[in-house]
Design a protein around this motif. Structure first.
Motif, PDB file in Angstrom:
ATOM      1  N   ASP A 384       0.822  -1.208   0.000  1.00  0.00           N
ATOM      2  CA  ASP A 384       0.000   0.000   0.000  1.00  0.00           C
ATOM      3  C   ASP A 384       0.859   1.263   0.000  1.00  0.00           C
ATOM      4  N   PHE A 385       2.077   1.147   0.523  1.00  0.00           N
ATOM      5  CA  PHE A 385       2.977   2.293   0.580  1.00  0.00           C
ATOM      6  C   PHE A 385       3.784   2.382  -0.706  1.00  0.00           C
ATOM      7  N   ALA A 386       3.978   3.607  -1.161  1.00  0.00           N
ATOM      8  CA  ALA A 386       4.677   3.821  -2.428  1.00  0.00           C
ATOM      9  C   ALA A 386       6.151   3.452  -2.337  1.00  0.00           C
ATOM     10  N   ARG A 387       6.752   3.605  -1.154  1.00  0.00           N
ATOM     11  CA  ARG A 387       8.181   3.348  -0.994  1.00  0.00           C
ATOM     12  C   ARG A 387       8.460   2.623   0.314  1.00  0.00           C
ATOM     13  N   LYS A 388       9.555   1.888   0.327  1.00  0.00           N
ATOM     14  CA  LYS A 388      10.021   1.234   1.538  1.00  0.00           C
ATOM     15  C   LYS A 388      10.896   2.202   2.329  1.00  0.00           C
ATOM     16  N   PRO A 389      10.970   2.039   3.659  1.00  0.00           N
ATOM     17  CA  PRO A 389      11.830   2.925   4.465  1.00  0.00           C
ATOM     18  C   PRO A 389      13.289   2.822   4.035  1.00  0.00           C
ATOM     19  N   ARG A 390      13.984   3.954   4.118  1.00  0.00           N
ATOM     20  CA  ARG A 390      15.409   3.998   3.815  1.00  0.00           C
ATOM     21  C   ARG A 390      16.174   4.523   5.022  1.00  0.00           C
ATOM     22  N   SER A 391      17.478   4.328   4.986  1.00  0.00           N
ATOM     23  CA  SER A 391      18.350   4.759   6.076  1.00  0.00           C
ATOM     24  C   SER A 391      18.398   6.286   6.169  1.00  0.00           C
ATOM     25  N   ILE A 392      18.742   6.791   7.349  1.00  0.00           N
ATOM     26  CA  ILE A 392      18.934   8.230   7.541  1.00  0.00           C
ATOM     27  C   ILE A 392      20.096   8.728   6.686  1.00  0.00           C
ATOM     28  N   ASP A 393      21.004   7.848   6.299  1.00  0.00           N
ATOM     29  CA  ASP A 393      22.118   8.242   5.427  1.00  0.00           C
ATOM     30  C   ASP A 393      21.618   8.786   4.097  1.00  0.00           C
ATOM     31  N   ASP A 394      20.424   8.362   3.684  1.00  0.00           N
ATOM     32  CA  ASP A 394      19.835   8.819   2.410  1.00  0.00           C
ATOM     33  C   ASP A 394      18.828   9.947   2.611  1.00  0.00           C
ATOM     34  N   LEU A 395      18.899  10.616   3.761  1.00  0.00           N
ATOM     35  CA  LEU A 395      17.882  11.618   4.109  1.00  0.00           C
ATOM     36  C   LEU A 395      17.712  12.680   3.033  1.00  0.00           C
ATOM     37  N   GLU A 396      18.814  13.153   2.452  1.00  0.00           N
ATOM     38  CA  GLU A 396      18.733  14.208   1.444  1.00  0.00           C
ATOM     39  C   GLU A 396      18.027  13.743   0.175  1.00  0.00           C
ATOM     40  N   ARG A 397      17.908  12.430  -0.002  1.00  0.00           N
ATOM     41  CA  ARG A 397      17.261  11.892  -1.200  1.00  0.00           C
ATOM     42  C   ARG A 397      15.862  11.345  -0.928  1.00  0.00           C
ATOM     43  N   TRP A 398      15.386  11.496   0.301  1.00  0.00           N
ATOM     44  CA  TRP A 398      14.026  11.047   0.612  1.00  0.00           C
ATOM     45  C   TRP A 398      13.007  11.834  -0.199  1.00  0.00           C
ATOM     46  N   LYS A 399      11.934  11.158  -0.577  1.00  0.00           N
ATOM     47  CA  LYS A 399      10.825  11.796  -1.274  1.00  0.00           C
ATOM     48  C   LYS A 399       9.736  12.182  -0.281  1.00  0.00           C
ATOM     49  N   ALA A 400       8.779  12.960  -0.763  1.00  0.00           N
ATOM     50  CA  ALA A 400       7.707  13.448   0.114  1.00  0.00           C
ATOM     51  C   ALA A 400       6.925  12.297   0.731  1.00  0.00           C
ATOM     52  N   THR A 401       6.702  11.215  -0.025  1.00  0.00           N
ATOM     53  CA  THR A 401       5.963  10.075   0.521  1.00  0.00           C
ATOM     54  C   THR A 401       6.724   9.405   1.664  1.00  0.00           C
ATOM     55  N   GLU A 402       8.054   9.452   1.620  1.00  0.00           N
ATOM     56  CA  GLU A 402       8.852   8.867   2.692  1.00  0.00           C
ATOM     57  C   GLU A 402       8.772   9.695   3.959  1.00  0.00           C
ATOM     58  N   PHE A 403       8.768  11.020   3.828  1.00  0.00           N
ATOM     59  CA  PHE A 403       8.595  11.874   5.001  1.00  0.00           C
ATOM     60  C   PHE A 403       7.193  11.711   5.585  1.00  0.00           C
ATOM     61  N   ARG A 404       6.203  11.553   4.712  1.00  0.00           N
ATOM     62  CA  ARG A 404       4.834  11.324   5.194  1.00  0.00           C
ATOM     63  C   ARG A 404       4.745   9.989   5.940  1.00  0.00           C
ATOM     64  N   GLN A 405       5.374   8.977   5.394  1.00  0.00           N
ATOM     65  CA  GLN A 405       5.371   7.676   6.060  1.00  0.00           C
ATOM     66  C   GLN A 405       6.058   7.756   7.427  1.00  0.00           C
ATOM     67  N   PHE A 406       7.150   8.489   7.511  1.00  0.00           N
ATOM     68  CA  PHE A 406       7.863   8.640   8.786  1.00  0.00           C
ATOM     69  C   PHE A 406       6.996   9.387   9.790  1.00  0.00           C
ATOM     70  N   LEU A 407       6.316  10.436   9.341  1.00  0.00           N
ATOM     71  CA  LEU A 407       5.483  11.236  10.247  1.00  0.00           C
ATOM     72  C   LEU A 407       4.315  10.443  10.802  1.00  0.00           C
ATOM     73  N   LEU A 408       3.631   9.697   9.946  1.00  0.00           N
ATOM     74  CA  LEU A 408       2.382   9.059  10.346  1.00  0.00           C
ATOM     75  C   LEU A 408       2.543   7.624  10.839  1.00  0.00           C
ATOM     76  N   TYR A 409       3.589   6.926  10.414  1.00  0.00           N
ATOM     77  CA  TYR A 409       3.677   5.495  10.704  1.00  0.00           C
ATOM     78  C   TYR A 409       4.980   5.097  11.400  1.00  0.00           C
ATOM     79  N   SER A 410       6.096   5.207  10.703  1.00  0.00           N
ATOM     80  CA  SER A 410       7.340   4.664  11.253  1.00  0.00           C
ATOM     81  C   SER A 410       7.965   5.554  12.323  1.00  0.00           C
TER      82      SER A 410
END
Length: 551
Positions: A384-410
């Motif tokens: 259901d999620f567009a992307r899988k979680p990534r490491s904080i090392d890739d923070l600068e390359r995170w997409k908006a859906t990844e930040f949304r997933q972090f805020l609401l779920y992970s």
């Protein structure tokens, strides 16, 4: 090239074409393409099998194949090895092939190669992909400042929408508009600024017009002139389609902060009077404009149009967008994708993981723990999620859906026990409030509670982090709850659906020159491929295909 190599290439081409035919006609039987022969076809008396649920049928044998066939007649082909004659209804096959190529963004060169293979094997298809897709020859592209602009047309977009949604029952069509910039590549500053539209609750996003250049348009009034003129006409006179008159109404214009400042002619997000919702004056703190006040006077449509706070506007003359009958404040909502996901959440993560030497900075082993937990969750995240979680090392390359997933779920899971209890509670205020405002089922009392959590979140920023964080994004958290009340939820006025379409537009651009013309032609091809107008060899959309301006 040796004869064996040529034979291998030919066999491979035939296999690929055979697979394509089977896929297009959705049948389990794989086609055996015929080997070209010079002699005439002969009568074959063996029985012909039938493939069910397919547009392909096996015809009776032909006694004489020297008669010519017209474009609309059935074209026959023969499998000489098995003794079967395969009949194709040319228009149906061509339409499916056309739709397949558009849906998968097949380049013209690749499609021409495929058409050549099919023709070599006796299948009646056009020689050139432009004939197959009915690509228009002429496109009006006009110079605009240092760039170019092409207008597809609002009426054409809505007509395409009504054709695609024939069961649309309401006589009112509400429209969401999005304006944003899209860089075409990393090696150049070339970019496009499309004007996109969408009917709420429907997935289709359509392109109304597009600008190309090496920077944003110089003058927003010139850029929006054709759009505003056509939209105003639709609002006043409605859209006539199949003996029905549809009333057209603007619902919202969804933009990020830079685009909002450009279109409305107001100060950018780094200005002292840049808040679009209140009259708060910013102050300089550590080389950044911050907004510590949360109780300033609220702007209204009337105060905006009267220019009551002249410092908020970059020019005193009206923006052309004001010619549309709309509320300049309420109908230009704050987009939570840019404001919260790419703004507030990204800033908080950078404070924890990238800033060093502050009391809120996390040591390297705690940052590694967060990354480890995120990677563990990677195996548990459903499709259901567009992307899988990534490491904080890739923070600068995170997409908006990844930040949304972090805020609401992970985020609530991985931050527990790593950040201080006070900062964890502070983060949860933002998470819970956002979740409430995204849910259209919540009532006004719940949204008032979410608003209270956001105000509390903003008030605690200076104590838990630093006053320099109280910039445009954090300040507007105190206003974003009003949009959820007005439109039911923040999701209904977010830019996610438009951002997804921007990537589709990017795929349609195959070369760096004549970008506007490329995008325009792709829109016409998609429109024709989804309708029954493929018979027309010279389609005319509005009056915009009558001349050509090269650039």
């Amino acid at each position: 090239m040796s004869s064996s190599t040529k034979k291998a290439i030919e066999l491979r081409s035939r296999r690929e074409a055979s697979k394509l035919l089977s896929k297009l006609f959705k049948c389990s039987t794989e086609f055996n393409l015929p080997t070209p022969v010079k002699n005439n076809r002969t009568n074959i008396a063996e029985p012909r099998p039938v493939i069910e649920n397919s547009d392909v049928s096996f015809a009776e044998p032909l006694m004489d194949t020297n008669d010519s066939t017209t474009e609309n007649e059935i074209e026959y082909d023969v499998d000489y090895e098995n003794g079967y004659e395969i009949s194709f209804e040319n228009e149906t096959f061509s339409q499916k092939l056309c739709q397949w190529s558009i849906r998968n963004y097949i380049s013209n060169n690749a499609l021409n190669e495929l058409l050549g293979i099919l023709r070599e094997n006796g299948i009646n298809v056009p020689k050139d992909c432009r004939t197959l897709k009915k690509t228009p020859n002429d496109v009006i592209v006009r110079s605009m400042g240092n760039g170019f602009y092409s207008h597809y047309g609002f009426k054409d977009c809505l007509t395409d929408f009504l054709i695609a949604n024939s069961t649309y029952a309401s006589n009112l069509i509400e429209i969401d508009i999005n304006i944003d910039g899209l860089p075409l590549c990393k090696s150049s500053t070339k970019q496009v600024w499309p004007i996109l539209g969408n009917v709420p609750t429907y997935p289709e996003v359509f392109l109304i017009g597009v600008y190309e250049g090496y920077s944003k348009p110089e003058n927003s009034n010139e850029y929006l002139s054709e759009f505003v003129e056509e939209f105003t006409d639709l609002i006043n006179n409605g859209l006539h389609f199949k003996n029905r008159v549809f009333k057209v109404k603007l619902r919202t214009i969804i933009m990020d902060a830079p685009a909002r400042a450009f279109v409305l002619g107001i100060k950018g997000h780094s200005g002292y009077f840049s808040c679009t919702r209140c009259t708060a004056k910013g102050e300089m703190h550590k080389n950044r404009v911050v907004f510590p006040s949360i109780d300033s006077d609220i702007r209204t449509n009337d105060s905006f149009r009267r220019r009551d706070q002249s410092e908020h506007h970059v020019r005193q003359e009206n923006s052309i967008i004001e010619n549309i009958d709309m509320d300049m404040i309420k109908q230009v909502p704050l987009d939570y994708m840019h404001l919260i996901c790419l703004g507030v959440v990204k800033t908080l993560l950078k404070c924890w993981a990238r800033v060093k030497g502050e009391n809120y900075s996390l040591p390297s082993w705690n940052i590694a723990k967060i990354s480890e937990k995120l990677l563990v969750l990677k195996t548990c995240v459903p499709s259901d999620f567009a992307r899988k979680p990534r490491s904080i090392d890739d923070l600068e390359r995170w997409k908006a859906t990844e930040f949304r997933q972090f805020l609401l779920y992970s985020g609530p899971c991985v931050l527990k026990g790593i950040v201080s209890e006070e900062r964890y509670t502070h983060f949860m205020n933002l998470s819970v409030a956002t979740r409430i405002l995204l849910d259209e089922r919540t009532n006004h009392a719940d949204k008032d509670f979410a608003q209270h959590l956001l105000v509390s979140f903003v008030n605690r920023i200076s104590a838990l982090y630093d006053k320099s964080l109280l910039s445009y994004n954090f300040h507007n958290l105190i206003h974003i709850g009003a949009d959820a009340k007005e439109y039911g939820s923040l999701e209904s006025v977010s830019a996610f659906r438009f951002e997804n379409h921007l990537q589709k537009i990017k795929k349609e651009v195959k070369k760096s020159n004549n970008v506007c013309a490329q995008i325009y032609k792709r829109q016409v091809e998609k429109s024709l491929a989804s309708s029954t107008t493929l018979k027309s060899k010279n389609p005319t959309f509005g009056s915009r295909q009558t001349c050509h301006e090269s650039h």
